[in-house]
Design a protein around this motif. Structure first.
Motif, mmCIF file in Angstrom:
data_model
loop_
_atom_site.group_PDB
_atom_site.id
_atom_site.type_symbol
_atom_site.label_atom_id
_atom_site.label_comp_id
_atom_site.label_asym_id
_atom_site.label_seq_id
_atom_site.Cartn_x
_atom_site.Cartn_y
_atom_site.Cartn_z
ATOM 1 N N ALA A 58 104.601 63.434 105.293
ATOM 2 C CA ALA A 58 103.836 62.948 104.142
ATOM 3 C C ALA A 58 102.579 63.783 103.912
ATOM 4 N N PHE A 59 101.886 64.145 104.994
ATOM 5 C CA PHE A 59 100.664 64.937 104.857
ATOM 6 C C PHE A 59 100.952 66.314 104.261
ATOM 7 N N ALA A 60 102.057 66.914 104.693
ATOM 8 C CA ALA A 60 102.371 68.292 104.327
ATOM 9 C C ALA A 60 103.158 68.393 103.020
ATOM 10 N N SER A 61 103.410 67.269 102.372
ATOM 11 C CA SER A 61 104.135 67.207 101.108
ATOM 12 C C SER A 61 103.192 66.673 100.029
ATOM 13 N N PRO A 62 103.589 66.712 98.771
ATOM 14 C CA PRO A 62 102.757 66.089 97.737
ATOM 15 C C PRO A 62 102.461 64.633 98.073
ATOM 16 N N TRP A 63 101.199 64.255 97.935
ATOM 17 C CA TRP A 63 100.773 62.913 98.342
ATOM 18 C C TRP A 63 101.177 61.834 97.344
ATOM 19 N N GLY A 64 101.460 62.195 96.116
ATOM 20 C CA GLY A 64 101.823 61.204 95.115
ATOM 21 C C GLY A 64 100.653 60.742 94.264
ATOM 22 N N PHE A 65 99.492 61.307 94.494
ATOM 23 C CA PHE A 65 98.321 61.047 93.657
ATOM 24 C C PHE A 65 97.400 62.246 93.761
ATOM 25 N N GLU A 66 96.465 62.338 92.816
ATOM 26 C CA GLU A 66 95.475 63.405 92.822
ATOM 27 C C GLU A 66 94.135 62.853 93.304
ATOM 28 N N LEU A 67 93.393 63.681 94.014
ATOM 29 C CA LEU A 67 92.081 63.241 94.487
ATOM 30 C C LEU A 67 91.184 62.828 93.328
ATOM 31 N N ALA A 68 91.366 63.437 92.187
ATOM 32 C CA ALA A 68 90.548 63.123 91.013
ATOM 33 C C ALA A 68 90.728 61.685 90.546
ATOM 34 N N GLU A 69 91.805 61.019 90.975
ATOM 35 C CA GLU A 69 92.055 59.635 90.591
ATOM 36 C C GLU A 69 91.212 58.640 91.383
ATOM 37 N N VAL A 70 90.562 59.102 92.447
ATOM 38 C CA VAL A 70 89.779 58.204 93.305
ATOM 39 C C VAL A 70 88.377 58.090 92.726
ATOM 40 N N ALA A 71 88.145 57.055 91.949
ATOM 41 C CA ALA A 71 86.844 56.877 91.300
ATOM 42 C C ALA A 71 85.837 56.159 92.184
ATOM 43 N N ALA A 72 86.299 55.409 93.152
ATOM 44 C CA ALA A 72 85.414 54.629 94.022
ATOM 45 C C ALA A 72 84.549 55.548 94.879
ATOM 46 N N PRO A 73 83.413 55.055 95.350
ATOM 47 C CA PRO A 73 82.606 55.869 96.275
ATOM 48 C C PRO A 73 83.359 56.142 97.569
ATOM 49 N N VAL A 74 83.288 57.386 98.017
ATOM 50 C CA VAL A 74 83.973 57.815 99.238
ATOM 51 C C VAL A 74 82.979 58.523 100.140
ATOM 52 N N LEU A 75 83.005 58.170 101.403
ATOM 53 C CA LEU A 75 82.233 58.881 102.415
ATOM 54 C C LEU A 75 83.191 59.703 103.267
ATOM 55 N N ILE A 76 82.932 60.992 103.353
ATOM 56 C CA ILE A 76 83.713 61.909 104.189
ATOM 57 C C ILE A 76 82.876 62.211 105.427
ATOM 58 N N VAL A 77 83.433 61.978 106.603
ATOM 59 C CA VAL A 77 82.736 62.272 107.851
ATOM 60 C C VAL A 77 83.560 63.308 108.611
ATOM 61 N N GLN A 78 82.920 64.399 109.010
ATOM 62 C CA GLN A 78 83.645 65.517 109.602
ATOM 63 C C GLN A 78 82.866 66.121 110.760
ATOM 64 N N GLY A 79 83.567 66.420 111.836
ATOM 65 C CA GLY A 79 82.981 67.153 112.945
ATOM 66 C C GLY A 79 83.073 68.645 112.699
ATOM 67 N N GLU A 80 81.967 69.326 112.834
ATOM 68 C CA GLU A 80 81.927 70.779 112.612
ATOM 69 C C GLU A 80 82.917 71.515 113.506
ATOM 70 N N GLY A 81 83.083 71.044 114.740
ATOM 71 C CA GLY A 81 83.937 71.751 115.694
ATOM 72 C C GLY A 81 85.354 71.237 115.785
ATOM 73 N N ASP A 82 85.783 70.397 114.859
ATOM 74 C CA ASP A 82 87.107 69.781 114.900
ATOM 75 C C ASP A 82 88.197 70.846 114.926
ATOM 76 N N ARG A 83 89.072 70.778 115.956
ATOM 77 C CA ARG A 83 90.179 71.721 116.087
ATOM 78 C C ARG A 83 91.517 71.121 115.665
ATOM 79 N N VAL A 84 91.500 69.854 115.271
ATOM 80 C CA VAL A 84 92.719 69.194 114.792
ATOM 81 C C VAL A 84 92.760 69.245 113.269
ATOM 82 N N VAL A 85 91.690 68.773 112.634
ATOM 83 C CA VAL A 85 91.518 68.858 111.187
ATOM 84 C C VAL A 85 90.243 69.660 110.938
#
Length: 277
Positions: free
Chosen positions: A206-233
């Motif tokens: 599912a991750f590596a295929s089309p998700w079935g929606f576009e990110l632009a469709e997400v109108a709600a507030p979203v918080l993205i949290v990311q580790g600078e050194g992440d080796r998985v994502v």
């Protein structure tokens, strides 16, 4: 957190669900989307942070995990209807979503498809949709599973037959987290793996295929949290999400990896409460 219960869907499938319980004074209902692989059982640090803030916490096992009926060929957006069906069964109206790692895309799916129900989202170490606009695999310590997933479910299933865990995916700070506060995450991932690879295979495809929606469709507030050194994502995924979600904020955690970044869960809950509570 209450014991798990089964929710039967209109198509006959079953989702295994956990609910901390209805409370008229709850500040917010939060649906937790688990990582890959996990059983869907609530992780104690998440449950404790929610309880301390008066948040009703709901979690469920995606198809193929933790007692939920497999659904081969599912895409990311299919989680949107599943989670609303869970909410309906529990008598929940509007709610926020939070997803870690593989749960991140599924949290966004609900916000895209059901903006009247999913009113805010947090993604922690969440992967971005596959794109050729940048090297999607660059920075991943062990991208082989997702490369196989790009070739389809049969190829990903074949890879699963010889797949081995690579501890070098994790920074020392991640390993320390798995030995301490987030030991329950490692134990649950191990339990999910013992139950079989079906859920993880379907997630990766599912991750590596089309998700079935576009990110632009997400109108709600979203918080993205990311580790600078992440080796998985890798961090580039967070940058892509930030650039393509209309109403997103990014917390870049300079000292964190894929697991240690989850220490921000309490602060992320506070972020949701400040905007939605």
């Amino acid at each position: 957190m209450a014991a798990g219960q089964d929710v039967r869907l209109g198509d006959g499938r079953v989702l295994h669900v956990y609910d901390s319980g209805a409370d008229a004074t709850a500040a917010l209902t939060l649906v937790w989307h688990h990582g890959s692989p996990q059983t869907g059982a609530p992780l104690p640090p998440v449950a404790e942070a929610a309880a301390a803030r008066g948040i009703r916490l709901v979690s469920y096992a995606r198809p193929g995990y933790g007692g939920s009926t497999p659904r081969h060929g599912r895409d990311v957006v299919s989680a949107a209807d599943d989670v609303v069906a869970v909410a309906d069964a529990l008598g929940v109206g509007r709610f926020a979503a939070m997803g870690a790692s593989g749960g991140g895309p599924h949290a966004l799916a609900g916000a895209a498809r059901h903006p009247d129900r999913v009113i805010g989202a947090v993604t922690l170490a969440g992967i971005a949709p596959y794109t050729e606009a940048f090297d999607w695999f660059d920075g991943m310590r062990s991208p082989e599973a997702l490369r196989a997933a790009r070739l389809g479910r049969a190829a990903r299933a074949r890879f699963a037959e010889t797949e081995e865990f690579d501890p070098e995916q994790f920074l020392p700070v991640d390993l320390a987290a798995l030995e301490g506060r987030w030991a329950s995450l490692g134990a649950d991932a191990g339990h999910a793996a013992d139950l079989g690879p079906e859920g993880l295979i379907d997630d990766d495809v599912a991750f590596a295929s089309p998700w079935g929606f576009e990110l632009a469709e997400v109108a709600a507030p979203v918080l993205i949290v990311q580790g600078e050194g992440d080796r998985v994502v890798p961090r580039r995924h967070a940058a892509w999400l930030l650039a393509h979600l209309p109403n997103a904020s990014l917390w870049m955690r300079l000292d964190d990896g894929h697991v240690s970044v989850l220490d921000t869960v309490p602060d992320a809950m506070d972020w949701l409460l400040a905007r939605l509570g």
